[in-house]
Design a protein around this motif. Structure first.
Motif, PDB file in Angstrom:
ATOM      1  N   ALA A 224     -57.886   8.836  -1.980  1.00 33.48           N
ATOM      2  CA  ALA A 224     -56.419   8.948  -1.985  1.00 33.48           C
ATOM      3  C   ALA A 224     -56.054  10.401  -2.255  1.00 33.48           C
ATOM      4  CB  ALA A 224     -55.798   8.043  -3.045  1.00 33.48           C
ATOM      5  N   HIS A 225     -54.840  10.771  -1.895  1.00 40.57           N
ATOM      6  CA  HIS A 225     -54.344  12.094  -2.259  1.00 40.57           C
ATOM      7  C   HIS A 225     -52.934  11.955  -2.788  1.00 40.57           C
ATOM      8  CE1 HIS A 225     -51.422  13.055   1.021  1.00 40.57           C
ATOM      9  NE2 HIS A 225     -52.140  12.172   1.688  1.00 40.57           N
ATOM     10  N   ILE A 226     -52.551  12.881  -3.649  1.00 42.64           N
ATOM     11  CA  ILE A 226     -51.198  12.933  -4.198  1.00 42.64           C
ATOM     12  C   ILE A 226     -50.694  14.355  -4.030  1.00 42.64           C
ATOM     13  CG2 ILE A 226     -49.753  12.636  -6.239  1.00 42.64           C
ATOM     14  CD1 ILE A 226     -51.798  10.630  -7.279  1.00 42.64           C
ATOM     15  N   GLU A 227     -49.486  14.482  -3.496  1.00 42.97           N
ATOM     16  CA  GLU A 227     -48.872  15.792  -3.278  1.00 42.97           C
ATOM     17  C   GLU A 227     -47.918  16.090  -4.428  1.00 42.97           C
ATOM     18  OE1 GLU A 227     -49.747  17.620  -0.752  1.00 42.97           O
ATOM     19  OE2 GLU A 227     -50.644  16.207   0.668  1.00 42.97           O
ATOM     20  N   LEU A 228     -47.957  17.318  -4.920  1.00 43.61           N
ATOM     21  CA  LEU A 228     -47.026  17.717  -5.967  1.00 43.61           C
ATOM     22  C   LEU A 228     -45.597  17.687  -5.436  1.00 43.61           C
ATOM     23  CD1 LEU A 228     -47.000  18.782  -8.928  1.00 43.61           C
ATOM     24  CD2 LEU A 228     -46.894  21.082  -7.948  1.00 43.61           C
TER      25      LEU A 228
ATOM     26  N   HIS B  54     -56.684   1.219  -5.630  1.00 47.11           N
ATOM     27  CA  HIS B  54     -58.126   0.973  -5.526  1.00 47.11           C
ATOM     28  C   HIS B  54     -58.962   2.237  -5.350  1.00 47.11           C
ATOM     29  CE1 HIS B  54     -57.529  -3.351  -5.438  1.00 47.11           C
ATOM     30  NE2 HIS B  54     -56.592  -3.184  -4.527  1.00 47.11           N
ATOM     31  N   ALA B  55     -58.355   3.326  -4.947  1.00 44.92           N
ATOM     32  CA  ALA B  55     -59.132   4.545  -4.711  1.00 44.92           C
ATOM     33  C   ALA B  55     -59.763   5.046  -6.007  1.00 44.92           C
ATOM     34  CB  ALA B  55     -58.239   5.627  -4.110  1.00 44.92           C
ATOM     35  N   ASP B  56     -61.016   5.501  -5.916  1.00 41.60           N
ATOM     36  CA  ASP B  56     -61.663   6.073  -7.087  1.00 41.60           C
ATOM     37  C   ASP B  56     -61.946   7.565  -6.916  1.00 41.60           C
ATOM     38  OD1 ASP B  56     -63.663   5.748  -5.194  1.00 41.60           O
ATOM     39  OD2 ASP B  56     -65.156   4.969  -6.594  1.00 41.60           O
ATOM     40  N   ILE B  57     -61.450   8.146  -5.813  1.00 44.41           N
ATOM     41  CA  ILE B  57     -61.534   9.585  -5.581  1.00 44.41           C
ATOM     42  C   ILE B  57     -60.130  10.050  -5.197  1.00 44.41           C
ATOM     43  CG2 ILE B  57     -62.558  11.426  -4.198  1.00 44.41           C
ATOM     44  CD1 ILE B  57     -64.842   9.350  -3.562  1.00 44.41           C
ATOM     45  N   ILE B  58     -59.520  10.871  -6.021  1.00 42.43           N
ATOM     46  CA  ILE B  58     -58.138  11.281  -5.791  1.00 42.43           C
ATOM     47  C   ILE B  58     -58.066  12.800  -5.737  1.00 42.43           C
ATOM     48  CG2 ILE B  58     -55.766  11.223  -6.647  1.00 42.43           C
ATOM     49  CD1 ILE B  58     -58.191   8.641  -7.940  1.00 42.43           C
TER      50      ILE B  58
END
Length: 266
Positions: free
Chosen positions: A168-172, A75-79
């Motif tokens: 949301a955040h995503i880590e490499l 649902h996040a629209d800012i990542i």
């Protein structure tokens, strides 16, 4: 239906350390322990160990749960795309002394948010004692203050809660370290490839269509993304140091624009 990235992490047995994806372990184990600390550690044993206070030890902490992502990915629209989770002493304390915090980390990994008021864990005031909250809240404080003023009659908590549903955040690389020194591993880690595929296949098209905003703060080349565009913000050069998200930065402006607060982003 969970994304391929969540399904990938669903294969990771987190009942006991080392807390690493089984596909990653052969790669992480290269160099006879050069890159990882695989010895099982509790908060007490960590404090008693030689690692406590050794600020030259940059190995990945595999006694801590991996954090490949945070927030509600569906649902996040800012990542925000980052390199890897940092490290503070509150990581060991929180995971091993605070059951509610440990439970929320595991819920985040499985993307289970039923009854969760703050899906982006690092903006939940319940965990304001943790280094993750301190890092994210400080980085976003000016942005949240502007959102509060423009959308929530100055109520900071309401703005914090709302952003937590949209961020949301995503880590490499999903493993904790005080600073990252394992660049030689990046292209060989299956978890890195899973994160890249998810971003490239599920998020880039949404950003190009304008329904999501992606902010790349670290390792721009490693993410393998197309050229920057209106909703794909890529930090370069000195911008990557500190990866600021203040209102005068590209990322901060992009967040405010997603809220329709362009006039304040100057």
């Amino acid at each position: 239906m969970p994304s391929d990235l969540v399904t990938f992490w669903g294969r990771c047995d987190l009942t006991a350390p080392p807390h690493a994806h089984p596909d990653d372990l052969p790669v992480l184990s290269r160099g006879s322990g050069k890159y990882i600390d695989a010895e099982p550690r509790t908060f007490e044993s960590f404090v008693a160990s030689g690692r406590f206070g050794d600020f030259t030890d940059h190995r990945l902490h595999l006694s801590l749960l991996p954090i490949p992502y945070g927030g509600n990915l569906a649902h996040a629209d800012i990542i925000v795309l980052l390199l890897n989770p940092g490290f503070s002493y509150t990581d060991y304390y929180g995971e091993m002394r605070m059951p509610a915090f440990n439970r929320r980390l595991r819920m985040n990994l499985s993307q289970s948010f039923e009854g969760v008021e703050f899906p982006f864990l690092w903006l939940d005031p319940e965990f304001c004692w943790h280094g993750g909250f301190v890092w994210w809240e400080k980085k976003l404080r000016e942005i949240i203050t502007l959102i509060a003023a423009e959308r929530f009659k100055g109520r900071y908590l309401d703005a914090l809660r709302n952003l937590s549903t949209r961020l949301a955040h995503i880590e490499l690389v999903p493993y904790h370290s005080p600073s990252f020194r394992g660049h030689a591993l990046i292209n060989d880690l299956p978890s890195v490839n899973a994160a890249r595929r998810f971003v490239q296949d599920a998020l880039v098209s949404a950003a190009q269509a304008g329904s999501k905003t992606i902010i790349v703060t670290r390792q721009e080349a490693a993410w393998g993304l197309p050229k920057p565009s209106e909703h794909l913000v890529i930090y370069k050069g000195g911008q990557t140091r500190g990866a600021s998200l203040g209102p005068d930065t590209p990322g901060g402006k992009a967040i405010l624009k997603r809220y329709g607060i362009e006039t304040l982003a100057h």
